[in-house]
Write a protein that holds these residues in place. Structure first.
Motif, mmCIF file in Angstrom:
data_model
loop_
_atom_site.group_PDB
_atom_site.id
_atom_site.type_symbol
_atom_site.label_atom_id
_atom_site.label_comp_id
_atom_site.label_asym_id
_atom_site.label_seq_id
_atom_site.Cartn_x
_atom_site.Cartn_y
_atom_site.Cartn_z
ATOM 1 N N THR A 179 0.835 -1.200 0.000
ATOM 2 C CA THR A 179 0.000 0.000 0.000
ATOM 3 C C THR A 179 0.869 1.249 0.000
ATOM 4 O O THR A 179 2.071 1.200 0.229
ATOM 5 C CB THR A 179 -0.924 0.030 1.226
ATOM 6 N N PHE A 180 0.220 2.392 -0.274
ATOM 7 C CA PHE A 180 0.890 3.674 -0.115
ATOM 8 C C PHE A 180 -0.115 4.657 0.471
ATOM 9 O O PHE A 180 -1.325 4.394 0.506
ATOM 10 C CB PHE A 180 1.474 4.169 -1.445
ATOM 11 N N THR A 181 0.388 5.765 0.960
ATOM 12 C CA THR A 181 -0.475 6.785 1.544
ATOM 13 C C THR A 181 -0.293 8.097 0.805
ATOM 14 O O THR A 181 0.804 8.411 0.347
ATOM 15 C CB THR A 181 -0.173 6.984 3.043
ATOM 16 N N THR A 182 -1.376 8.857 0.684
ATOM 17 C CA THR A 182 -1.291 10.150 0.005
ATOM 18 C C THR A 182 -1.166 11.311 0.975
ATOM 19 O O THR A 182 -0.773 12.413 0.572
ATOM 20 C CB THR A 182 -2.534 10.396 -0.878
ATOM 21 N N ASP A 183 -1.533 11.089 2.252
ATOM 22 C CA ASP A 183 -1.543 12.199 3.200
ATOM 23 C C ASP A 183 -0.984 11.839 4.566
ATOM 24 O O ASP A 183 -1.037 12.641 5.480
ATOM 25 C CB ASP A 183 -2.969 12.744 3.356
ATOM 26 N N GLY A 184 -0.446 10.635 4.712
ATOM 27 C CA GLY A 184 0.085 10.204 5.995
ATOM 28 C C GLY A 184 -0.913 9.456 6.840
ATOM 29 O O GLY A 184 -0.551 8.899 7.880
ATOM 30 N N HIS A 185 -2.180 9.408 6.412
ATOM 31 C CA HIS A 185 -3.211 8.722 7.189
ATOM 32 C C HIS A 185 -4.000 7.709 6.366
ATOM 33 O O HIS A 185 -4.416 6.674 6.884
ATOM 34 C CB HIS A 185 -4.181 9.734 7.814
ATOM 35 N N ASP A 186 -4.264 8.016 5.109
ATOM 36 C CA ASP A 186 -5.064 7.097 4.305
ATOM 37 C C ASP A 186 -4.203 5.934 3.803
ATOM 38 O O ASP A 186 -2.980 5.934 3.931
ATOM 39 C CB ASP A 186 -5.725 7.827 3.136
ATOM 40 N N THR A 187 -4.867 4.933 3.240
ATOM 41 C CA THR A 187 -4.173 3.754 2.725
ATOM 42 C C THR A 187 -4.824 3.332 1.414
ATOM 43 O O THR A 187 -6.035 3.140 1.357
ATOM 44 C CB THR A 187 -4.243 2.578 3.715
ATOM 45 N N PHE A 188 -4.001 3.191 0.380
ATOM 46 C CA PHE A 188 -4.481 2.737 -0.921
ATOM 47 C C PHE A 188 -3.551 1.651 -1.450
ATOM 48 O O PHE A 188 -2.355 1.635 -1.120
ATOM 49 C CB PHE A 188 -4.521 3.901 -1.924
ATOM 50 N N PRO A 189 -4.068 0.759 -2.290
ATOM 51 C CA PRO A 189 -3.184 -0.230 -2.908
ATOM 52 C C PRO A 189 -2.101 0.467 -3.728
ATOM 53 O O PRO A 189 -2.366 1.454 -4.400
ATOM 54 C CB PRO A 189 -4.130 -1.034 -3.826
ATOM 55 N N ALA A 190 -0.881 -0.045 -3.632
ATOM 56 C CA ALA A 190 0.228 0.492 -4.415
ATOM 57 C C ALA A 190 0.345 -0.319 -5.698
ATOM 58 O O ALA A 190 0.935 -1.397 -5.701
ATOM 59 C CB ALA A 190 1.518 0.433 -3.616
ATOM 60 N N PRO A 191 -0.214 0.148 -6.797
ATOM 61 C CA PRO A 191 -0.243 -0.670 -8.013
ATOM 62 C C PRO A 191 1.134 -1.020 -8.547
ATOM 63 O O PRO A 191 1.330 -2.077 -9.133
ATOM 64 C CB PRO A 191 -1.032 0.192 -9.005
ATOM 65 N N SER A 192 2.107 -0.138 -8.313
ATOM 66 C CA SER A 192 3.441 -0.390 -8.854
ATOM 67 C C SER A 192 4.163 -1.514 -8.126
ATOM 68 O O SER A 192 5.255 -1.915 -8.536
ATOM 69 C CB SER A 192 4.281 0.890 -8.794
ATOM 70 N N ALA A 193 3.565 -2.050 -7.055
ATOM 71 C CA ALA A 193 4.203 -3.129 -6.304
ATOM 72 C C ALA A 193 4.170 -4.456 -7.038
ATOM 73 O O ALA A 193 4.871 -5.390 -6.654
ATOM 74 C CB ALA A 193 3.521 -3.278 -4.939
#
Length: 375
Positions: A179-193
């Motif tokens: 995953t990666f975060t856009t703001d330090g709190h949210d969580t999204f799948p990191a597609p480039s992984a």
């Protein structure tokens, strides 16, 4: 993340949900275009040939960037309804887009839908302190275009929020390190992984907002597109596209019901030829690599898509982004000219032009009669 640790693809349930989402939306858009619109395309055969060459992920040698003008809130996804049915249920060979965080990712339901639809959560500087061309989502886009493998650590913005809490979207069948975060709190799948996402296709609207004009002129391009071109490894393929008629489908002056696309409009899409990217941008990439090499010699290696302050703000780096963006805009203008439009006024490429003639308001009708809208 070491190469042996990089997973091949997201879980089977995630892939199935993504294929269903991409395919269902594609079918709806195709039905609207073929049954309720009058469509004219140019250069599409060459573009489909390029997609065919990219069908097998393991055989791809570079990513693909498509760039177009932006004339309605429904440009994407309606534009991709032009693709043949056989392309629509293969997400590995379909576009990744950048979608406004404050419109597409406001709750977990929307976030999940747009994540399945291969849209990356993108903060807009007018609405978020986390916006700009150095946000983590741009890093993800650069890495999607590149080969990898990439580190698993989250890319945090320099100024993480302390009170903002956003819906988490993760693949429940995969580990949290993907995953990666856009703001330090949210969580999204990191597609480039994932290996299956290497050398992906990323579509971008560099104008950054809708611009509807009778003369089909374009606003200035923002610099984010230059990061994709300069920093992706290796040099991506680049295809400029010019679209017309989508503004009639979803014109900003439309009345109730605003959310319904207007049928029986004329749509024209022109796919430019794949650029000789080395000839157009090669000198700029060489200079960029020289700057990066100097910085790495001083401070150590930098991962793909990661830049230090010198690479962000130095006069040399800024001038490279300006020139790269200018050349990309000219490539789209060249396609526009193929459709019979006159040469563009050079002042249209300047942000100062739009600030001066449009006033301080970001949205609405401007002095020249054009209409702008954030999206």
């Amino acid at each position: 993340m070491r190469p042996e640790e990089q997973p091949e693809a997201p879980s089977a349930p995630w892939r199935a949900a993504s294929a269903f989402t991409m395919g269902a939306v594609g079918l709806l858009c195709k039905g609207f275009l073929t049954g309720l619109s009058r469509v004219e395309t140019h250069g599409m055969e060459g573009f489909l040939k390029l997609l065919d060459e990219r069908e097998k992920v393991a055989e791809r040698e570079r990513g693909l960037i498509t760039v177009s003008n932006h004339i309605s809130v429904m440009d994407d996804p309606i534009l991709w309804g032009l693709l043949p049915l056989s392309y629509m249920f293969n997400p590995d060979n379909l576009r990744w887009g950048l979608g406004s965080y404050d419109l597409c990712f406001t709750n977990k339901g929307l976030s999940t839908f747009f994540s399945f639809g291969q849209v990356l959560p993108t903060h807009r500087t007018a609405y978020s302190q986390h916006g700009g061309l150095f946000q983590p989502t741009v890093t993800q886009a650069i890495r999607l275009l590149s080969r990898g493998p990439f580190p698993s650590a989250n890319e945090l913005p320099e100024k993480a929020a302390t009170s903002l809490k956003s819906p988490d979207v993760i693949d429940p069948f995969s580990g949290g390190h993907l995953t990666f975060t856009t703001d330090g709190h949210d969580t999204f799948p990191a597609p480039s992984a994932y290996l299956s996402r290497r050398h992906s296709w990323v579509h971008i609207f560099p104008e950054g907002m809708i611009h509807q004009s009778e003369d089909r002129i374009m606003r200035y391009f923002k610099w984010g597109v230059s990061r994709l071109i300069l920093e992706s490894e290796p040099m991506p393929d680049i295809v400029p596209i010019f679209i017309e008629g989508f503004d009639d489908i979803m014109h900003e002056t439309r009345t109730f019901p605003r959310f319904i696309p207007r049928p029986f409009k004329n749509v024209r899409v022109t796919f430019g030829e794949k650029l000789d990217a080395e000839q157009v941008f090669g000198d700029l990439r060489d200079r960029w690599k020289q700057i990066r090499a100097r910085e790495e010699k001083k401070g150590g290696p930098l991962e793909v898509g990661v830049v230090n302050d010198t690479l962000k703000y130095s006069e040399e780096a800024v001038s490279l982004r300006k020139e790269c963006t200018k050349r990309m805009r000219q490539a789209v203008l060249d396609v526009r000219r193929q459709r019979g439009y006159p040469e563009d006024d050079p002042k249209n490429s300047l942000a100062s032009t739009w600030l001066r003639e449009g006033g301080g308001d970001r949205e609405g009708q401007k002095a020249d009669g054009s209409i702008t809208k954030d999206t």
